[in-house]
Scaffold this motif. Structure first.
Motif, PDB file in Angstrom:
ATOM      1  N   ARG A  99     -63.047   6.236 -69.431  1.00  0.00           N
ATOM      2  CA  ARG A  99     -62.355   6.418 -70.701  1.00  0.00           C
ATOM      3  C   ARG A  99     -62.441   5.149 -71.516  1.00  0.00           C
ATOM      4  N   SER A 138     -54.105   4.947 -64.998  1.00  0.00           N
ATOM      5  CA  SER A 138     -54.240   5.668 -63.744  1.00  0.00           C
ATOM      6  C   SER A 138     -53.652   4.827 -62.609  1.00  0.00           C
ATOM      7  N   GLU A 157     -57.937   6.218 -74.963  1.00  0.00           N
ATOM      8  CA  GLU A 157     -58.061   7.638 -74.658  1.00  0.00           C
ATOM      9  C   GLU A 157     -57.138   8.064 -73.525  1.00  0.00           C
ATOM     10  N   LEU A 158     -56.537   9.228 -73.704  1.00  0.00           N
ATOM     11  CA  LEU A 158     -55.669   9.793 -72.667  1.00  0.00           C
ATOM     12  C   LEU A 158     -56.537  10.469 -71.617  1.00  0.00           C
ATOM     13  N   ARG A 159     -55.925  10.723 -70.467  1.00  0.00           N
ATOM     14  CA  ARG A 159     -56.624  11.559 -69.488  1.00  0.00           C
ATOM     15  C   ARG A 159     -56.530  13.012 -69.939  1.00  0.00           C
ATOM     16  N   ARG A 160     -57.316  13.848 -69.292  1.00  0.00           N
ATOM     17  CA  ARG A 160     -57.291  15.249 -69.694  1.00  0.00           C
ATOM     18  C   ARG A 160     -55.936  15.864 -69.316  1.00  0.00           C
ATOM     19  N   GLY A 165     -54.900  14.195 -65.801  1.00  0.00           N
ATOM     20  CA  GLY A 165     -55.914  13.674 -64.896  1.00  0.00           C
ATOM     21  C   GLY A 165     -55.669  14.266 -63.535  1.00  0.00           C
ATOM     22  N   ASN A 166     -55.496  13.395 -62.532  1.00  0.00           N
ATOM     23  CA  ASN A 166     -55.238  13.884 -61.194  1.00  0.00           C
ATOM     24  C   ASN A 166     -53.765  13.868 -60.821  1.00  0.00           C
ATOM     25  N   GLU A 197     -51.077  18.989 -65.557  1.00  0.00           N
ATOM     26  CA  GLU A 197     -52.031  18.079 -64.922  1.00  0.00           C
ATOM     27  C   GLU A 197     -52.384  17.023 -65.940  1.00  0.00           C
ATOM     28  N   ASP A 239     -62.612   4.770 -65.071  1.00  0.00           N
ATOM     29  CA  ASP A 239     -62.898   6.196 -65.003  1.00  0.00           C
ATOM     30  C   ASP A 239     -63.692   6.678 -66.217  1.00  0.00           C
TER      31      ASP A 239
END
Lengths: 1045, 228
Positions: B17, B156, B21-24, B44-45, B42, B15
């Motif tokens: 990253r 993820s 790094e973390l997801r948003r 990521g998704n 949230e 994705d």
């Protein structure tokens, strides 16, 4: 850490059924451009050890292929002329998903090769290079647009300093964007190649043309192949055990009928054999030798037997039921997991009519060199020019309606029968690439010319242990050896213990990990020795000069020094970097002669190092050398006896040295002599390797490179047991110690060849020794069966084996004082590396063997049938229903002798020695073959001596081979190559050899033409292998290819 | 999905990253008015809603994953997750201050894209803070995996399902105490400590984000109620 942009991308994905998934994609501005010409100072990162690959800045342009071009013309981009290729991430994905796994791994290999300066650019993660696919947009159109966006980004990012070429097949797009920006070109593949490469590399256009044609042409044929099952059904079937997966192995001598699949261990049940037969081309269903296939077992009623007769490769199977063995599991191919197609050497058929299939379309069949590969249909317009050439061909596809696979022409190797073309064919067939070292690689090398001689760095010298004055160091190698990588020292310590030292060339000092030289050495993995030449792993300045431990000069070394007590127990061991100066460079025969006590005068005459000394000093030196050699052999004997007690095997080989005359022809094939001093050196090397293995495995339990030799399979010993039984011996095979002991007992005082044959049959039964990474195998599989050691590695030849280079790095890291961050390859990297090295080693051994066979054939080419060198003694070692396999000790050749001809006639040797062919039959028993004919019965026992005549069987499409014909069922009267007599002649030969060396030197010529200056070539390349172990593995290789298969 | 390259040569994940790094993360507190405390997060998704009150339950919405199927509430998977959440918060909430009382946490996974447990813990922490329940510290959870000799943080769904090891850890970030640790699939002993370190580091990063969200929420509430 959190300052990244975040947008979502919708992808359609197929999991058997179609579902829509949402995947997030994070875009960022700091995706590096990976170019040396970058002015924005992009940070380049990589997850593997070593520096990242960068696009070079000294080339004329960068090329960006769009996904479709990348897929279809990857092979052109694989050409080593084209550098600076940027593959977009989009293209890489497309190659993986729309192309094949194999294509993708080729792409990855291309990227991995740092010499190529080609990269994958993550355009989908880069904020400014990304372009969103519009709703309803065609995938191919979006691909082209995304590629253009990337090209545009690169162009701006590098401030237009380097022209960018985008290659696509979308004519409309070229029309729209081709002239939008100067120095940002959008071209078709044809225009690109014509514009940039046609001048420099003319053959690239041919390759393009044949790729282009083959993608357009699809031939229609009638054939009964069935389609492959879908992947999910195959996966399901494999899981439930309904289908079996394995690599397909075509029988070389019956390639149209028989192929086998070896079952994995877990699939073995008690009542099934290990191999599954696939009979006929229909059941093989378009699988090519080497493919990973999925197959289905047929019902027991349809099982067939394999043929057990000897057949000439290439001849059609006779379909004769008498030649067939018991029923064995039979199956058919239902799917192919992985194609393992490579480049094949091939040639056009000699027979015009067969060759020209469809002249108008320019499509014809070529016959591959390898019997196991089916004929390939290619399109070319250059038939007339290439008619008598060996060419390289690649297979593209094999359609369901086509009898033969479709392929394309790659390049020509040269005229058939030409020595260079034949050698090139051997190299290509074994996937050995031998282009010369590049400019950039040579620039990394230290300089050593008469003008600026190389000197040691005084700082480096102080960091090392200095052995120059304290130790008498010398080397023993084959005569004329250039790359001396091992030297020895032995002395008695004041406390009465013995100090033995093995000093190995310090290659790693010159070859930095990750440097271009390192990369090249890694991809070559080994120096390839052919019968008449060699291809070095390292550039000449290292292998023949700075790393070579020749006498009289200071050299860097890595040493292992043991202190041994009187019983040869190790008291202490020291590893480390040293500086040495070898005092004598001896050769085997001389060392043996010194040991056996030739007079001082001879010693002095043979050793150039002693020529400048006189008087007592000379006497002292000679005395010292003599003592040291004696002491060394004594120590080695001690070490060996300890190992033999542990169960080490001694195996036998007859190596043949090609002796070439000064003019052209091959004068003779001489069996190499085995001397005790060979064992001495081998033993010291084994000892060093063993102790190094211990050290690295202890320090890096997870990531050290060792070499193991697994247990042999019990069923492989059947033939050995039969042979031994025919002479009343018994072979015990349960442990290596018992095997070694029982082999030692099998000595027939009247027939010394018996023991040799039994040992070589034992070698055939062995499994492969292989490199591995210690993190991958359980501890109890580290052992080395043949050498009877718990751990073994390769340490002693870093100049010619890459494995040794890695082991050197590991050892030096293990003994380093300061603990810095390790740069050693991790477990996974090392494992894939060891696989690579294993493959390369095997390939180089095959190539070596094939080139020896080539020279054997050349030897017999010029000889008439009456030449007495062609009539030789042979020993039967295996029985077949229509003949026997024999071993010719004189030349070390194995081959079939037919007792029944193709017409069904059998041979009978009359009272007067005349050979007659009459009607009759051949009956095969366990230990003998009975020939029953009108003229009477004759019996051929295992290990019987017979007389055969050798003659050359020339072949157009394949390698030439030797034919053996029965002359008499009695031993040859006077045995030309009696081992004992030759050994006795040895001493006299040495003196002669030493004197003739001077003569040979005078004959050296400038040209590189093979033939005229064979003395020079022989001196340069005519090396033998130094260790018993090499010999051992060689033999194993030759055993892999029994003469009939 | 075979042959998917989880980590490219240059160190980018599927994705986009990098490995560390973390997801948003986006989160809000006080999303329900009738609950004592509530939060929405949230990562990521992966989207999770948590509310604190009433009898406890954990479930997944039928429409949460990529593949829609009817998921009965209270199945084994949900029960296991419920138990894990309960254990985690038993360790973090100062239960001694509320003898003989019951704190109920509702967690609903609205969309699942890997790290369900982690997002649930983080959401529940925010909801508990919103409800004003005394805790030792924030509880932050984060997952990590190990691909091509490199540890990956906050994996993820795609990375979870491609067969590598998955390590899930919940910590009290200030004291770095681990309150929950789970490991799926096999991982070599030697590699455990870098993976664990990265996961703990991920927890700390998540803590920073959550802490900022709480401060913003409090500041906003103060403005609304006219305290400022």
């Amino acid at each position: 850490m959190l300052e990244k942009s975040d947008r979502r991308l919708r992808l359609k994905n197929v999991h058997g059924k179609s579902v829509c998934v949402v995947r997030e994609v994070y875009r960022r501005e700091d995706i590096p451009c990976q170019s040396e010409a970058c002015i924005a100072r992009c940070q380049n990162t990589t997850i593997t050890s070593g520096p990242p690959t960068l696009l070079p800045k000294d080339i004329t342009h960068y090329v960006i292929p769009d996904p479709q071009t990348a897929r279809e013309y990857l092979e052109i981009f694989e050409s080593h002329h084209i550098r600076g290729i940027i593959f977009t991430q989009t293209a890489a994905h497309s190659v993986q998903h729309d192309g094949s796994r194999r294509l993708h791994s080729r792409l990855k290999n291309l990227i991995k090769d740092r010499r190529r300066g080609s990269v994958i650019f993550h355009n989908e993660f880069q904020t400014y290079a990304y372009c969103e696919r519009e709703p309803g947009e065609k995938l191919s159109h979006w691909h082209v647009r995304a590629t253009y966006k990337t090209a545009d980004w690169y162009f701006n990012h590098l401030a237009a300093s380097i022209p960018i070429v985008m290659v696509t097949s979308d004519e409309q797009f070229i029309h729209d964007f081709g002239h939008k920006t100067p120095n940002l070109f959008v071209l078709t593949m044809r225009d690109y190649l014509e514009g940039f490469w046609a001048q420099l590399v003319p053959e690239i256009m041919e390759l393009y043309q044949s790729l282009h044609d083959s993608s357009k042409n699809k031939t229609k044929d009638v054939c009964e192949y069935v389609g492959y099952l879908p992947a999910d059904i195959l996966a399901e079937g494999l899981k439930t055990g309904k289908y079996i997966q394995g690599f397909i192995n075509v029988n070389k001598s019956n390639s149209l009928q028989e192929a086998f699949i070896r079952r994995a261990k877990k699939d073995l049940t008690e009542d099934s054999g290990s191999d599954i037969l696939i009979s006929g081309m229909v059941a093989r269903n378009r699988a090519v030798h080497g493919d990973l296939v999925v197959m289905e077992l047929l019902p027991r009623a349809q099982w067939q037997g394999r043929s057990t007769g000897i057949q000439n490769p290439g001849e059609k199977g006779s379909g004769d039921n008498a030649n067939v063995s018991d029923m064995m599991p039979t199956g058919r191919v239902v799917g192919i997991t992985q194609r393992n197609w490579r480049e094949y050497v091939a040639c056009f058929s000699q027979d015009e009519e067969v060759g020209r299939g469809d002249k108008k379309a320019g499509k014809l069949l070529v016959i591959p060199w390898d019997y196991r590969i089916p004929k390939i249909r290619i399109s070319t317009r250059q038939v007339d020019a290439l008619k008598d050439h060996r060419i390289i061909v690649r297979i593209d596809s094999w359609d369901i309606d086509s009898t033969y696979p479709n392929g394309h022409f790659v390049r020509s190797l040269g005229k058939i029968g030409d020595l260079e073309a034949e050698v090139a064919a051997i190299l290509v067939e074994n996937d050995i690439r031998v282009q010369s070292f590049s400019e950039a690689q040579l620039l990394e090398m230290p300089v050593d010319t008469p003008l600026s001689p190389w000197t040691m760095d005084s700082e480096e010298v102080t960091r090392r242990r200095d052995l120059r004055e304290s130790h008498l160091i010398f080397s023993i190698d084959p005569k004329g050896c250039e790359d001396v990588d091992d030297t020895l020292s032995v002395r008695t310590l004041p406390n009465g213990n013995t100090e033995l030292g093995v000093h190995i060339a310090d290659v790693t000092y010159f070859v930095e990990p990750g440097s271009l030289t390192d990369q090249e050495a890694q991809s070559r993995s080994t120096t390839v020795y052919l019968a008449d030449r060699r291809y070095d792993m390292l550039p000449g300045v290292l292998s023949a000069n700075l790393c070579s431990l020749v006498s009289g000069v200071d050299r860097y070394a890595v040493s292992v020094i043991w202190e041994l007590d009187r019983n040869y127990e190790v008291v202490d061991v020291w590893y480390g970097r040293t500086v040495i100066r070898s005092q004598y460079k001896l050769f085997y025969e001389l060392a043996q002669a010194i040991h056996e006590g030739i007079v001082d005068a001879e010693v002095v005459r043979s050793i150039p190092e002693l020529h400048n000394l006189w008087g007592t000093e000379l006497d002292d030196k000679v005395q010292e050398l003599r003592e040291t050699v004696d002491r060394l052999m004594q120590v080695a004997r001690g070490l060996k006896s300890r190992r033999v007690k542990g169960g080490a095997l001694e195996l036998e080989s007859v190596e043949v040295q090609v002796q070439l005359s000064e003019t052209k022809s091959i004068e003779n094939l001489n069996p190499k002599q085995h001397l005790e001093v060979h064992d001495t050196i081998a033993e010291c090397m084994i000892f060093a390797n063993h102790w190094v293995a211990k050290k690295i495995a202890e320090t890096f339990p997870n990531q050290s490179l060792l070499r193991h030799h697994p247990l042999p399979k019990e069923e492989q010993f059947t033939n050995l047991n039969n042979c031994a039984a025919s002479r009343g011996f018994e072979i015990k095979t349960s442990t290596n110690k018992e095997l070694a002991e029982s082999l030692d007992r099998c000595v027939d005082s009247k027939d010394p060849v018996v023991n040799k044959i039994l040992r070589s049959l034992a070698t055939q039964a062995m499994s492969n020794a292989a490199y591995f990474c210690t993190g991958v195998l359980p501890r109890d599989q580290f052992f080395h069966y043949g050498l009877a050691l718990d751990m073994y590695t390769h340490f002693t030849s870093p100049i010619r084996r890459y494995a040794d280079v890695i082991v050197h790095r590991q050892l030096l890291e293990a003994v380093a004082n300061e603990k810095k961050k390790t740069t050693l390859p991790s477990c996974t990297e090392l494992e894939s590396l060891s696989q690579h090295i294993n493959t390369k080693h095997r390939a180089s051994q095959y190539a070596q063997r094939e080139s020896q066979e080539l020279f054997q054939c050349l030897f017999f080419r010029g000889r008439g049938t009456e030449d007495d060198q062609c009539v030789v003694d042979a020993v039967i070692f295996q029985l077949r229903v229509n003949g026997v396999l024999v071993f010719v000790p004189r030349y070390g050749i194995k081959g079939p002798v037919y007792l029944r001809s193709k017409q069904g006639e059998v041979v009978h040797v009359g009272e007067d020695g005349a050979v007659e062919w009459t009607a009759g039959q051949v009956i095969k028993m366990t230990t003998h073959v009975m020939v029953d004919s009108v003229l009477g019965q004759q019996k051929y026992d295992l290990l019987d001596h017979i007389t055969v005549k050798l003659s050359l069987q020339d072949s157009w499409a394949h390698a030439s081979s030797l034919r053996l014909e029965l002359v008499s069922n009695l031993p040859l009267k006077q045995q030309p190559a009696n081992m004992e007599t030759v050994a006795k002649q040895q001493k006299a030969d040495i003196i002669q050899e030493v004197t003739s060396e001077a003569v040979e030197k005078r004959l050296q010529l400038e040209s590189y033409d093979l033939g005229q200056n064979f003395p020079q070539l022989k001196q340069e390349y005519g090396q033998s292998k130094s260790s018993l172990y090499e010999m051992f593995s060689d033999l194993r290789t030759s055993a892999l290819q029994p003469p009939t298969t | 999905m075979a042959g998917l390259e989880l980590l490219s040569e240059q160190g980018f994940r599927i994705d986009g990253r990098k490995a560390t790094e973390l997801r948003r993360i986006q989160c809000r507190l006080g999303v329900f008015s009738q609950a004592d405390g509530s939060a929405y997060i949230e990562q990521g998704n992966t989207k999770v809603l948590a509310a604190v009150y009433g009898p406890h339950e954990y479930s997944m919405a039928t429409f949460s994953t990529g593949e829609r199927k009817h998921r009965p509430r209270g199945d084994r998977k949900s029960k296991e997750m419920t138990m894990h959440l309960q254990q985690t918060f038993d360790a973090a909430i100062l239960t001694s201050l509320h003898p003989r009382s019951q704190i109920d946490i509702f967690v609903e996974v609205l969309q699942s894209d890997g790290g369900n447990y982690c997002a649930s813990v983080n959401a529940a922490t925010l909801a508990l803070i919103d409800a004003g329940i005394p805790m030792r510290d924030y509880v932050c959870a984060c997952s990590a995996s190990f691909v091509s000799d490199t540890p990956l943080v906050d994996i993820s769904y795609l990375e979870e399902t491609s067969g590598g090891a998955e390590l899930i850890v919940a910590t009290l970030p200030k004291s770095e105490q681990i309150v929950f640790l789970e490991m799926n699939a096999r991982l070599h002993e030697d590699n455990l400590s870098p993976v664990l370190d990265l996961a703990v580091k991920g927890c700390k990063d998540i803590h920073d984000v959550l802490d900022q969200a709480v401060r913003d929420h409090v500041a906003e509430a103060a403005v609304v109620s006219g305290l400022e």
